[in-house]
Design a protein around this motif. Structure first.
Motif, mmCIF file in Angstrom:
data_model
loop_
_atom_site.group_PDB
_atom_site.id
_atom_site.type_symbol
_atom_site.label_atom_id
_atom_site.label_comp_id
_atom_site.label_asym_id
_atom_site.label_seq_id
_atom_site.Cartn_x
_atom_site.Cartn_y
_atom_site.Cartn_z
ATOM 1 N N TYR A 1 0.833 -1.212 0.000
ATOM 2 C CA TYR A 1 0.000 0.000 0.000
ATOM 3 C C TYR A 1 0.862 1.255 0.000
ATOM 4 O O TYR A 1 0.462 2.318 -0.484
ATOM 5 C CB TYR A 1 -0.950 0.005 1.197
ATOM 6 N N ASN A 2 2.077 1.159 0.535
ATOM 7 C CA ASN A 2 2.968 2.317 0.587
ATOM 8 C C ASN A 2 4.138 2.180 -0.385
ATOM 9 O O ASN A 2 5.184 2.809 -0.206
ATOM 10 C CB ASN A 2 3.506 2.525 2.004
ATOM 11 N N ASP B 1 19.733 -4.421 -9.848
ATOM 12 C CA ASP B 1 19.311 -5.647 -9.157
ATOM 13 C C ASP B 1 18.423 -5.329 -7.961
ATOM 14 O O ASP B 1 17.446 -6.049 -7.691
ATOM 15 C CB ASP B 1 20.543 -6.443 -8.711
ATOM 16 N N GLN B 2 18.726 -4.247 -7.256
ATOM 17 C CA GLN B 2 17.909 -3.860 -6.112
ATOM 18 C C GLN B 2 16.531 -3.401 -6.564
ATOM 19 O O GLN B 2 15.515 -3.713 -5.929
ATOM 20 C CB GLN B 2 18.588 -2.743 -5.319
ATOM 21 N N LEU B 3 16.474 -2.664 -7.684
ATOM 22 C CA LEU B 3 15.189 -2.205 -8.216
ATOM 23 C C LEU B 3 14.301 -3.398 -8.565
ATOM 24 O O LEU B 3 13.117 -3.423 -8.214
ATOM 25 C CB LEU B 3 15.421 -1.334 -9.446
ATOM 26 N N LEU B 4 14.865 -4.379 -9.250
ATOM 27 C CA LEU B 4 14.089 -5.559 -9.623
ATOM 28 C C LEU B 4 13.650 -6.339 -8.388
ATOM 29 O O LEU B 4 12.519 -6.831 -8.328
ATOM 30 C CB LEU B 4 14.908 -6.452 -10.560
ATOM 31 N N GLY C 1 7.150 -6.077 -4.047
ATOM 32 C CA GLY C 1 6.078 -5.117 -3.830
ATOM 33 C C GLY C 1 6.498 -3.810 -3.195
ATOM 34 O O GLY C 1 5.637 -2.997 -2.827
ATOM 35 N N LYS C 2 7.794 -3.571 -3.089
ATOM 36 C CA LYS C 2 8.271 -2.333 -2.454
ATOM 37 C C LYS C 2 8.223 -1.151 -3.421
ATOM 38 O O LYS C 2 8.125 0.006 -3.010
ATOM 39 C CB LYS C 2 9.705 -2.511 -1.933
ATOM 40 N N ILE C 3 8.302 -1.452 -4.714
ATOM 41 C CA ILE C 3 8.257 -0.417 -5.748
ATOM 42 C C ILE C 3 7.243 -0.833 -6.814
ATOM 43 O O ILE C 3 7.200 -1.997 -7.224
ATOM 44 C CB ILE C 3 9.645 -0.193 -6.389
ATOM 45 N N LYS C 4 6.429 0.103 -7.251
ATOM 46 C CA LYS C 4 5.452 -0.153 -8.301
ATOM 47 C C LYS C 4 6.152 -0.161 -9.656
ATOM 48 O O LYS C 4 6.990 0.688 -9.933
ATOM 49 C CB LYS C 4 4.374 0.935 -8.320
ATOM 50 N N MET C 5 5.777 -1.115 -10.479
ATOM 51 C CA MET C 5 6.268 -1.168 -11.847
ATOM 52 C C MET C 5 5.319 -0.360 -12.709
ATOM 53 O O MET C 5 4.181 -0.761 -12.968
ATOM 54 C CB MET C 5 6.335 -2.616 -12.329
#
Length: 208
Positions: free
Chosen positions: A104-105, A166-169, A175-179
């Motif tokens: 959610y965040n 690699d960290q972004l993926l 679920g930490k970052i929206k694609m």
């Protein structure tokens, strides 16, 4: 092997394959299965590699205006192909992560995975060519030392960028970052959006 390590190997395979002939007119020989991620990464770097050398050619002070314009048009076309392929790679990632429900965040990264990969592809070319200069026998010792220092900076940048990709993926997968992807919507090659181009079309229609 991490994604960035795999991509780096593919980029260098493309660069080495190109330099077997070192000719901008050499046809691509992509041995990976079509439309796989590996195939896309190889194709992406091949475009970058050819364009790198077109950029060298167009800076020749002895080039004729006609040939320079021809190369400039080719670079413009290459830039469009590069953008299209980056967006295709992002579509590949979108499909891969389509079933991931972001927290959610969850945050939005300012750069998509494919545009980060685009920078890694260019970095592979910089490192390849800077390494050549750092070891060029015909160059002065001062030149080689200067290029060695630059090469060390590029290698550090490669390490940092690889870790960031690699960290972004990883964060997208968890679920930490929206694609989320936005098309580049390049306007200068579109005859419906570039005033010079659509005015030319209008003039041609009037003449006919």
């Amino acid at each position: 092997m991490s994604f960035s390590e795999s991509a780096w190997e593919i980029f260098n395979q493309s660069i080495n394959d190109y330099h077997l002939k070192d000719d901008v007119d050499t046809p691509i020989n992509n041995s990976f299965q079509k439309n796989t991620l590996e195939w896309l990464l190889y194709a992406k770097n091949w475009i970058d590699t050819v364009q790198w050398h077109l950029e060298d050619i167009i800076r020749d002070e002895n080039i004729t205006p006609a040939e320079a314009l021809k190369i400039k048009r080719r670079i413009d076309s290459s830039n469009q192909q590069r953008t299209d392929l980056v967006e295709f790679i992002d579509s590949w990632f979108l499909q891969k992560y389509e079933n991931i429900t972001p927290d959610y965040n969850a945050k939005i990264n300012s750069e998509t995975p494919a545009w980060a990969v685009d920078r890694l592809s260019i970095l592979a070319l910089k490192i390849y060519h800077m390494s050549l200069e750092a070891n060029r026998d015909s160059a002065s010792e001062e030149h080689r030392l200067n290029c060695t220092n630059k090469l060390n900076v590029l290698l550090e940048q490669k390490k940092d960028l690889s870790e960031a990709i690699d960290q972004l993926l990883f964060d997208i997968e968890n679920g930490k970052i929206k694609m989320k992807v936005y098309k580049q919507m390049k306007m200068y090659n579109d005859e419906n959006l570039n005033p010079v181009l659509y005015q030319n079309v209008k003039n041609d229609q009037t003449k006919s």
